[in-house]
Design an enzyme around this catalytic site. Sequence first.
Site, PDB file in Angstrom:
ATOM      1  N   SER A 435      52.285  43.206  47.555  1.00 23.04           N
ATOM      2  CA  SER A 435      53.242  42.685  46.923  1.00 23.04           C
ATOM      3  C   SER A 435      54.112  43.726  46.464  1.00 23.04           C
ATOM      4  O   SER A 435      53.547  44.946  46.204  1.00 23.04           O
ATOM      5  CB  SER A 435      52.808  41.790  45.559  1.00 23.04           C
ATOM      6  OG  SER A 435      51.912  42.779  44.803  1.00 23.04           O
ATOM      7  N   ARG A 517      47.113  36.698  27.863  1.00 26.92           N
ATOM      8  CA  ARG A 517      47.197  36.348  29.397  1.00 26.92           C
ATOM      9  C   ARG A 517      46.282  35.066  29.590  1.00 26.92           C
ATOM     10  O   ARG A 517      44.996  34.888  29.212  1.00 26.92           O
ATOM     11  CB  ARG A 517      46.513  37.335  30.440  1.00 26.92           C
ATOM     12  CG  ARG A 517      47.496  38.669  30.412  1.00 26.92           C
ATOM     13  CD  ARG A 517      48.735  38.037  31.202  1.00 26.92           C
ATOM     14  NE  ARG A 517      48.245  38.068  32.681  1.00 26.92           N
ATOM     15  CZ  ARG A 517      48.421  39.031  33.529  1.00 26.92           C
ATOM     16  NH1 ARG A 517      49.001  40.185  33.447  1.00 26.92           N
ATOM     17  NH2 ARG A 517      47.740  38.849  34.623  1.00 26.92           N
ATOM     18  N   GLU A 607      33.062  39.238  41.683  1.00 26.01           N
ATOM     19  CA  GLU A 607      32.659  38.238  40.414  1.00 26.01           C
ATOM     20  C   GLU A 607      31.990  37.072  40.762  1.00 26.01           C
ATOM     21  O   GLU A 607      31.506  36.295  39.844  1.00 26.01           O
ATOM     22  CB  GLU A 607      34.212  38.006  39.537  1.00 26.01           C
ATOM     23  CG  GLU A 607      34.840  36.958  40.215  1.00 26.01           C
ATOM     24  CD  GLU A 607      36.323  37.108  39.426  1.00 26.01           C
ATOM     25  OE1 GLU A 607      37.002  37.836  39.312  1.00 26.01           O
ATOM     26  OE2 GLU A 607      36.615  35.668  39.124  1.00 26.01           O
ATOM     27  N   HIS A 696      48.703  49.923  36.891  1.00 25.04           N
ATOM     28  CA  HIS A 696      48.926  48.916  35.785  1.00 25.04           C
ATOM     29  C   HIS A 696      50.038  49.502  34.854  1.00 25.04           C
ATOM     30  O   HIS A 696      50.399  48.817  33.915  1.00 25.04           O
ATOM     31  CB  HIS A 696      47.467  49.050  34.865  1.00 25.04           C
ATOM     32  CG  HIS A 696      46.733  47.948  35.574  1.00 25.04           C
ATOM     33  ND1 HIS A 696      45.788  48.246  36.181  1.00 25.04           N
ATOM     34  CD2 HIS A 696      46.621  46.880  35.100  1.00 25.04           C
ATOM     35  CE1 HIS A 696      45.166  46.913  36.679  1.00 25.04           C
ATOM     36  NE2 HIS A 696      45.801  46.151  36.015  1.00 25.04           N
TER      37      HIS A 696
HETATM   38  N1  GLN Z   1      47.878  40.948  48.105  1.00 18.74           N
HETATM   39  C1  GLN Z   1      47.937  40.955  46.792  1.00 18.74           C
HETATM   40  C2  GLN Z   1      49.076  41.829  46.058  1.00 18.74           C
HETATM   41  O1  GLN Z   1      49.372  42.881  46.461  1.00 18.74           O
HETATM   42  C3  GLN Z   1      46.470  41.419  46.094  1.00 18.74           C
HETATM   43  C4  GLN Z   1      46.490  41.077  44.792  1.00 18.74           C
HETATM   44  C5  GLN Z   1      44.947  41.294  44.056  1.00 18.74           C
HETATM   45  O2  GLN Z   1      44.276  42.085  44.672  1.00 18.74           O
HETATM   46  N2  GLN Z   1      44.836  40.906  43.080  1.00 18.74           N
HETATM   47  O3  GLN Z   1      49.509  41.480  45.081  1.00 18.74           O
END
Ligand code: GLN
Length: 760
Positions: A435, A517, A607, A696
Amino acid sequence: MRITTHLLGFPRIGAKRELKTLLEKHWQGEIDEAGLLQGAKELRQKHWLLQKGAGVALSPVGDFSLYDHVLDAQLLVGAAPPRFGFDPAALTTAQYFQLARGAQDQPPLEMNKWFDTNYHYLVPEWQADTAFRAQPDRLLSQLREAQALGVAAKPMLLGPLTLLWLGKVKGEPFDKLSLLPGLIAAYCQLLSSLRVAGAAWVQIDEPILALDLEPAWLAALRPAYEQLSQDAPKLLLASYFGSVGEHAPLLKTLPVAGLHLDLARAPEQIDAFIDAYPADKVLSAGVIDGRNIWRADLSARLDPLARLAERLGERLWLGPSCSLLHCPFDAAAETSLDAELKNWLAFSVQKLNELKTLKRGLEQGRAAIANELAGSDFARAQRRGSPRIHHPAVARRLAALPADGYRRASPYPVRAARQQAWLKLPPLPVTTIGSFPQTPAIRASRAAFKQGELSADDYRQAMKKEIELAIRRQEALGLDVLVHGEAERNDMVEYFGEQLAGFAFTAGGWVQSYGSRCVKPPLLFGDVSRPGPMTVDWARYAQSLTPKPVKGMLTGPITLLQWSFVRDDLPRSEVCRQIALALNDEVRDLEAAGIRVIQIDEPALREGLPLKRAERDGYLAWAGEAFRLSCQGVDDATQIHTHMCYSTFGDILPAIADLDADVLTVETARSDMALLADLGRFPYRNAIGPGVYDIHSPRVPSADEIRARLQQALRVIPAERLWINPDCGLKTRGWPEAEAALSAMVKVGRELREKLAQSA
Ligand code: GLN
Ligand code: ZN
């Protein structure tokens, strides 16, 4: 006979995510501290009154939290980490949020997943000299609030053993259990002040009892509870998320006044408890599933409960299996779901009614709840026979598949050579995780499209523009394997769920993930299949813009399963196979459309790992099989990537290796490159891209730190199998910082390449 109903905890976020709104307004300075605290108080009161109105006999107090209940538990015993320099006896709200969210130069407490849920708690930090002191004021004032409302209140505490166990040792290594005596002393003070304040019962949660506990921790249980029970209200010791049957002899003889068992997850454990159940103890049957959203089968529940009631009389309590924290608020508020589907659901509010019905059935007999039973039976029968759920074609396709023949045609080295023959990538290829920034413009377009203010065509054009922009920027940066940027995806699960048969979406089914969140998991209610291509047009368009390879991007079967509320009428493994098969259709179509690098994201693989060791191999086997099924039949020359993040992967490396993805990109920078040590011990043989910077924060990583991490990686991963990428996707970032960070990454990559060429 009177049966007591109670809750272990309630969704504090509120029916309309009121807590989220309050918190975010407060953080933005729109409401002051008093406004926040007042709003929170009103929310608590609303929830208590709602419970009271629904006939809950004992309401939890202390389950409400402004951010996280594990943080609150640390503060109740005065254990804020000393690195913050706070006075535990006079902790302010601002300091509370600093612990949770960090400050300029002070990172927040680490986050970790709460057992096998998608909730994140703040990890306590233990040092050999950590001291504890009870700080009961917040809890006492909430108890007074409840009492003032005339609510029968049951304060709840996270148990001392669980709190200790969840914490991480900082500084010199030491045995965490050495902190227990001091911690127990603080808990004794808490309990005694709760007794003085008029609490008749206190619920103490020890979810670690459902894990495979080390003997030393088990041995600590009895002495701990002998001390805790001395000057305390009656204690209800609560376990959940699994069976504690193996500890029944120990638990039955603990000096507590009651035990709560998760009989939704582990109904069979009742057998270990019920014979010779001590006459002085309450048994709380957690029969309503607190982790899922389906209506309970009341008829099926009633008979075994009636047998329990015969033996226990009024010592039988009824509750949900665990806190309702993990369940959305109210299914009645869903206006966009059709009536049939809605009738299959029970969110928190509906679960309160189910409890009330079961209570009445036990007290007054089956006939008294005949209507409710008929309603429940009807919903059940409807689900069982519904053509919306059962698609024979899906079952037929699955039945025709071989057991696990989903291996690639050739082993990795052969595939790698065939892939490189057309990809012609330089050493240390540079890529991203998928993304790119979800800018306000993108979000505005999507909102307008959903509101019907933007036509489908205009929306598509807007997204295409974003894709083109992302491709051009990646070309300018000099990345080697490009992505289309995922502009068109609101969320990596929702995007696929909306296009797959078998998924439905709620308007307000929010569940707290951490702090303010929330996530809104889809409802995976029926057989899964793919009516048509989901990503092919976007990927093809992106590839048409550039001679560089564009990586197709899919969310994997395990992650789609794990991040949904899943139907309870099929084994999870079977549901996962259905998803895998639907994704395989997409993978084949991508390949046919010329997308020959395909990433299947599985951030949730870890998880899903069962809490009990004995169940882990079975899970990893079917999860791995599903992943391989999703990319089954692709050509050797097609490069399959997978991606994982924000979990510890060291102990499941064999299972990750068994996925046999050609390239694994994995978060490592955020966790101090800890994975590299594990990779040094385990012979991972395919290509790996360890994340070289944390995504982050807006902070742009320096070339130096990226270089240092790559050099560290080169010590355990040979250059010919090393990729360069960030920890995770960049959707939460802005373009300027994303470009700056990626440009540093590319620069360091080139530098290292040159060095490698020289030394060769
Ligand atoms: N392909 C997704 C992104 O880049 C992977 C997101 C994730 O690992 N939570 O946003
Ligand atoms: Zn990720």
